[in-house]
Write a protein that holds these residues in place. Structure first.
Motif, PDB file in Angstrom:
ATOM      1  N   LEU A 174      -5.614  -2.825   5.260  1.00 54.12           N
ATOM      2  CA  LEU A 174      -4.973  -1.542   4.771  1.00 54.12           C
ATOM      3  C   LEU A 174      -4.093  -1.554   3.579  1.00 54.12           C
ATOM      4  O   LEU A 174      -3.156  -2.459   3.863  1.00 54.12           O
ATOM      5  CB  LEU A 174      -4.262  -1.022   6.006  1.00 54.12           C
ATOM      6  N   VAL A 175      -4.260  -0.944   2.545  1.00 45.86           N
ATOM      7  CA  VAL A 175      -3.568  -0.934   1.447  1.00 45.86           C
ATOM      8  C   VAL A 175      -2.622   0.257   1.478  1.00 45.86           C
ATOM      9  O   VAL A 175      -3.396   1.559   1.619  1.00 45.86           O
ATOM     10  CB  VAL A 175      -4.040  -0.851  -0.083  1.00 45.86           C
ATOM     11  N   LEU A 176      -1.260   0.318   1.740  1.00 50.92           N
ATOM     12  CA  LEU A 176      -0.646   1.152   2.544  1.00 50.92           C
ATOM     13  C   LEU A 176       0.476   1.427   1.702  1.00 50.92           C
ATOM     14  O   LEU A 176       1.547   0.841   1.330  1.00 50.92           O
ATOM     15  CB  LEU A 176      -0.191   0.808   3.862  1.00 50.92           C
ATOM     16  N   MET A 220     -14.400  -6.927   4.537  1.00 51.35           N
ATOM     17  CA  MET A 220     -15.172  -6.275   3.573  1.00 51.35           C
ATOM     18  C   MET A 220     -14.794  -4.877   3.290  1.00 51.35           C
ATOM     19  O   MET A 220     -14.761  -4.193   2.174  1.00 51.35           O
ATOM     20  CB  MET A 220     -16.665  -6.316   3.682  1.00 51.35           C
ATOM     21  N   ARG A 221     -14.087  -4.100   4.522  1.00 47.52           N
ATOM     22  CA  ARG A 221     -13.774  -2.964   4.261  1.00 47.52           C
ATOM     23  C   ARG A 221     -12.366  -2.698   3.948  1.00 47.52           C
ATOM     24  O   ARG A 221     -11.374  -3.210   4.850  1.00 47.52           O
ATOM     25  CB  ARG A 221     -14.344  -2.152   5.512  1.00 47.52           C
ATOM     26  N   VAL A 222     -11.932  -1.730   3.154  1.00 55.66           N
ATOM     27  CA  VAL A 222     -10.499  -1.708   2.729  1.00 55.66           C
ATOM     28  C   VAL A 222     -10.247  -0.181   2.823  1.00 55.66           C
ATOM     29  O   VAL A 222     -10.972   0.505   2.233  1.00 55.66           O
ATOM     30  CB  VAL A 222     -10.340  -2.120   1.433  1.00 55.66           C
ATOM     31  N   LEU A 223      -9.205   0.309   3.466  1.00 57.87           N
ATOM     32  CA  LEU A 223      -8.622   1.723   3.516  1.00 57.87           C
ATOM     33  C   LEU A 223      -7.576   1.700   2.585  1.00 57.87           C
ATOM     34  O   LEU A 223      -6.489   0.926   2.738  1.00 57.87           O
ATOM     35  CB  LEU A 223      -8.415   2.099   4.984  1.00 57.87           C
ATOM     36  N   VAL A 224      -7.512   2.568   1.655  1.00 61.15           N
ATOM     37  CA  VAL A 224      -6.336   2.860   0.720  1.00 61.15           C
ATOM     38  C   VAL A 224      -5.838   3.971   1.240  1.00 61.15           C
ATOM     39  O   VAL A 224      -6.194   5.055   1.274  1.00 61.15           O
ATOM     40  CB  VAL A 224      -6.950   2.935  -0.677  1.00 61.15           C
ATOM     41  N   ALA A 225      -4.481   3.897   1.540  1.00 58.64           N
ATOM     42  CA  ALA A 225      -3.567   5.158   1.936  1.00 58.64           C
ATOM     43  C   ALA A 225      -2.716   5.131   0.940  1.00 58.64           C
ATOM     44  O   ALA A 225      -1.530   4.795   0.749  1.00 58.64           O
ATOM     45  CB  ALA A 225      -2.927   4.867   3.220  1.00 58.64           C
ATOM     46  N   GLU A 226      -2.849   6.138  -0.046  1.00 56.27           N
ATOM     47  CA  GLU A 226      -1.833   6.508  -1.196  1.00 56.27           C
ATOM     48  C   GLU A 226      -1.852   7.971  -1.494  1.00 56.27           C
ATOM     49  O   GLU A 226      -2.987   8.400  -1.617  1.00 56.27           O
ATOM     50  CB  GLU A 226      -2.398   5.830  -2.320  1.00 56.27           C
ATOM     51  N   ASP A 227      -0.822   8.485  -1.500  1.00 56.02           N
ATOM     52  CA  ASP A 227      -0.620  10.006  -1.776  1.00 56.02           C
ATOM     53  C   ASP A 227      -0.764  10.426  -3.201  1.00 56.02           C
ATOM     54  O   ASP A 227      -1.198  11.556  -3.366  1.00 56.02           O
ATOM     55  CB  ASP A 227       0.527  10.415  -1.291  1.00 56.02           C
ATOM     56  N   GLU A 228      -0.675   9.422  -4.244  1.00 59.91           N
ATOM     57  CA  GLU A 228      -1.035   9.726  -5.688  1.00 59.91           C
ATOM     58  C   GLU A 228      -2.306   9.783  -5.899  1.00 59.91           C
ATOM     59  O   GLU A 228      -3.034   8.488  -5.924  1.00 59.91           O
ATOM     60  CB  GLU A 228      -0.140   8.893  -6.548  1.00 59.91           C
ATOM     61  N   ARG A 229      -3.225  10.961  -6.065  1.00 58.41           N
ATOM     62  CA  ARG A 229      -4.549  10.808  -5.742  1.00 58.41           C
ATOM     63  C   ARG A 229      -5.263  10.142  -7.086  1.00 58.41           C
ATOM     64  O   ARG A 229      -6.363   9.269  -6.719  1.00 58.41           O
ATOM     65  CB  ARG A 229      -5.095  12.212  -5.816  1.00 58.41           C
ATOM     66  N   ASP A 230      -4.560  10.236  -8.041  1.00 60.27           N
ATOM     67  CA  ASP A 230      -5.225   9.406  -9.356  1.00 60.27           C
ATOM     68  C   ASP A 230      -5.107   8.035  -9.165  1.00 60.27           C
ATOM     69  O   ASP A 230      -6.151   7.072  -9.419  1.00 60.27           O
ATOM     70  CB  ASP A 230      -4.462   9.794 -10.666  1.00 60.27           C
ATOM     71  N   ALA A 269      -9.507   2.605  -5.707  1.00 61.74           N
ATOM     72  CA  ALA A 269     -10.660   2.767  -4.942  1.00 61.74           C
ATOM     73  C   ALA A 269     -11.942   2.185  -5.772  1.00 61.74           C
ATOM     74  O   ALA A 269     -12.761   1.050  -5.462  1.00 61.74           O
ATOM     75  CB  ALA A 269     -10.920   3.939  -4.352  1.00 61.74           C
ATOM     76  N   THR A 270     -11.993   2.470  -6.966  1.00 60.51           N
ATOM     77  CA  THR A 270     -12.937   2.108  -7.970  1.00 60.51           C
ATOM     78  C   THR A 270     -12.759   0.763  -8.386  1.00 60.51           C
ATOM     79  O   THR A 270     -13.911  -0.122  -8.256  1.00 60.51           O
ATOM     80  CB  THR A 270     -12.643   2.976  -9.376  1.00 60.51           C
ATOM     81  N   GLY A 271     -11.618   0.135  -8.484  1.00 65.12           N
ATOM     82  CA  GLY A 271     -11.421  -1.143  -8.876  1.00 65.12           C
ATOM     83  C   GLY A 271     -11.779  -2.130  -7.595  1.00 65.12           C
ATOM     84  O   GLY A 271     -12.451  -3.194  -7.963  1.00 65.12           O
ATOM     85  N   LEU A 272     -11.534  -1.864  -6.377  1.00 64.27           N
ATOM     86  CA  LEU A 272     -11.771  -2.421  -5.268  1.00 64.27           C
ATOM     87  C   LEU A 272     -13.207  -2.578  -4.977  1.00 64.27           C
ATOM     88  O   LEU A 272     -13.858  -3.672  -4.484  1.00 64.27           O
ATOM     89  CB  LEU A 272     -11.146  -2.024  -4.045  1.00 64.27           C
ATOM     90  N   ARG A 273     -14.107  -1.519  -5.283  1.00 62.26           N
ATOM     91  CA  ARG A 273     -15.658  -1.510  -5.069  1.00 62.26           C
ATOM     92  C   ARG A 273     -16.108  -2.321  -6.269  1.00 62.26           C
ATOM     93  O   ARG A 273     -16.852  -2.911  -5.863  1.00 62.26           O
ATOM     94  CB  ARG A 273     -15.703   0.050  -5.218  1.00 62.26           C
ATOM     95  N   ARG A 274     -15.669  -2.256  -7.574  1.00 60.74           N
ATOM     96  CA  ARG A 274     -16.101  -3.278  -8.401  1.00 60.74           C
ATOM     97  C   ARG A 274     -15.908  -4.462  -7.981  1.00 60.74           C
ATOM     98  O   ARG A 274     -16.653  -5.421  -8.521  1.00 60.74           O
ATOM     99  CB  ARG A 274     -15.504  -2.771  -9.728  1.00 60.74           C
ATOM    100  N   ALA A 275     -14.765  -4.890  -7.312  1.00 66.06           N
ATOM    101  CA  ALA A 275     -14.710  -6.268  -6.812  1.00 66.06           C
ATOM    102  C   ALA A 275     -15.308  -6.784  -5.627  1.00 66.06           C
ATOM    103  O   ALA A 275     -15.198  -7.797  -4.943  1.00 66.06           O
ATOM    104  CB  ALA A 275     -12.968  -6.463  -6.405  1.00 66.06           C
ATOM    105  N   GLY A 276     -16.229  -5.630  -4.984  1.00 70.53           N
ATOM    106  CA  GLY A 276     -17.057  -6.040  -3.958  1.00 70.53           C
ATOM    107  C   GLY A 276     -16.710  -5.348  -2.548  1.00 70.53           C
ATOM    108  O   GLY A 276     -17.362  -5.932  -1.545  1.00 70.53           O
ATOM    109  N   PHE A 277     -15.873  -4.680  -2.399  1.00 71.20           N
ATOM    110  CA  PHE A 277     -15.149  -3.986  -1.210  1.00 71.20           C
ATOM    111  C   PHE A 277     -15.874  -2.621  -0.892  1.00 71.20           C
ATOM    112  O   PHE A 277     -16.284  -1.949  -1.893  1.00 71.20           O
ATOM    113  CB  PHE A 277     -13.617  -3.990  -1.269  1.00 71.20           C
ATOM    114  N   ALA A 278     -15.948  -2.356   0.164  1.00 71.47           N
ATOM    115  CA  ALA A 278     -16.251  -1.000   0.392  1.00 71.47           C
ATOM    116  C   ALA A 278     -14.949  -0.277   0.960  1.00 71.47           C
ATOM    117  O   ALA A 278     -14.055  -0.915   1.623  1.00 71.47           O
ATOM    118  CB  ALA A 278     -17.152  -1.040   1.757  1.00 71.47           C
ATOM    119  N   VAL A 279     -14.874   0.793   0.251  1.00 70.08           N
ATOM    120  CA  VAL A 279     -13.302   1.514   0.173  1.00 70.08           C
ATOM    121  C   VAL A 279     -13.378   2.791   0.511  1.00 70.08           C
ATOM    122  O   VAL A 279     -14.394   3.642   0.064  1.00 70.08           O
ATOM    123  CB  VAL A 279     -12.861   1.282  -0.986  1.00 70.08           C
ATOM    124  N   ASP A 280     -12.468   3.185   1.515  1.00 65.17           N
ATOM    125  CA  ASP A 280     -12.291   4.558   2.063  1.00 65.17           C
ATOM    126  C   ASP A 280     -10.888   5.061   1.495  1.00 65.17           C
ATOM    127  O   ASP A 280     -10.143   4.126   1.345  1.00 65.17           O
ATOM    128  CB  ASP A 280     -12.783   4.769   3.339  1.00 65.17           C
TER     129      ASP A 280
END
Length: 242
Positions: free
Chosen positions: A72-74, A1-11, A17-28
């Protein structure tokens, strides 16, 4: 359920993160390789450290407060610690987190190299967001031991984790993303107790306050939607079980 997004392009990181949360994931989200290592509970070594951190290392070396991420989305081209090195360290440490590597390069050689490093899947930029969500869900199912089927059933409950639907005795439950995640964890436990601490750790992001009673409130709403007879049992000091 938990996803870590590691992406240097902040936008882009915020959109993911917003899209994955809408899909039901807890995202950092993090924006550099060393931050990803810290979140994963690995060592974020200073430049010049040989990886065998000890008393001679600088103040930046040491264990992080790692969280149990399923996926981890890396992004491959991270600053400070390259995405390749993050993947290499994660695999070497035996951490069960699955890796979906993102890159702007479409070269076959880069995809092969990323998979050889230990990435479980690879997605080139630009990508269609529904495809990314589908790949994250597939990796999350594979992260379980044994691998979980997309359809979970118990005591008249039927949950389709791909279509994100849940029903009891044929009645649609109309669950919120958080309620869906909590019920999914209880179903996956297959009759074992799941503590409130584990639910909070796996269904909420790192900013969740453990003293808010969020699990108790969510469980109350979930019980109301499940209806009678009650399916969720609470044992004080132990947790919840279907």
């Amino acid at each position: 359920m938990r996803v870590l997004v590691a992406e240097d392009e902040r936008d882009l990181a915020a959109l993911l993160a917003t899209g994955l949360r809408r899909a039901g994931f807890a995202v950092d989200t993090v924006h550099a390789g060393d931050e990803a290592l810290d979140r994963l509970g690995l060592y974020a070594c200073e430049p010049g450290c040989d990886g065998d951190c000890g008393p001679g290392c600088g103040p930046g070396c040491g264990p992080g407060g790692g969280a149990p991420y399923d996926v981890l989305v890396l992004d491959r081209d991270l600053p400070r610690v390259h995405g390749d090195d993050v993947a290499r360290r994660l695999v070497a440490a035996g951490v069960p987190t699955r890796i979906l590597m993102l890159t702007a390069s479409s070269a076959v050689e880069d995809r092969v190299h990323g998979l050889d490093l230990g990435a479980d899947d690879y997605l080139g930029k630009p990508f269609d967001f529904p495809e990314l969500v589908s790949r994250v869900r597939a990796l999350r199912r594979r992260s379980a031991r044994p691998a979980l089927p997309p359809l979970l059933e118990r005591d008249g409950l039927v949950m389709d984790t791909v279509r994100r639907t849940a029903a009891r005795d044929g009645r649609d439950l109309d669950l919120s993303p958080k309620e869906f995640s909590v019920l999914q964890l209880l179903l996956e436990a297959d009759g074992a107790f799941v503590s409130a601490e584990e639910l909070l750790e796996r269904a909420w992001d790192a900013h969740a306050d453990p003293f808010t009673g969020a699990v108790r409130v969510c469980m109350s709403k979930l019980r109301a939607k499940l209806g009678e007879p009650g399916l969720i049992r609470t044992v004080q000091g132990v947790g919840y079980v279907l």
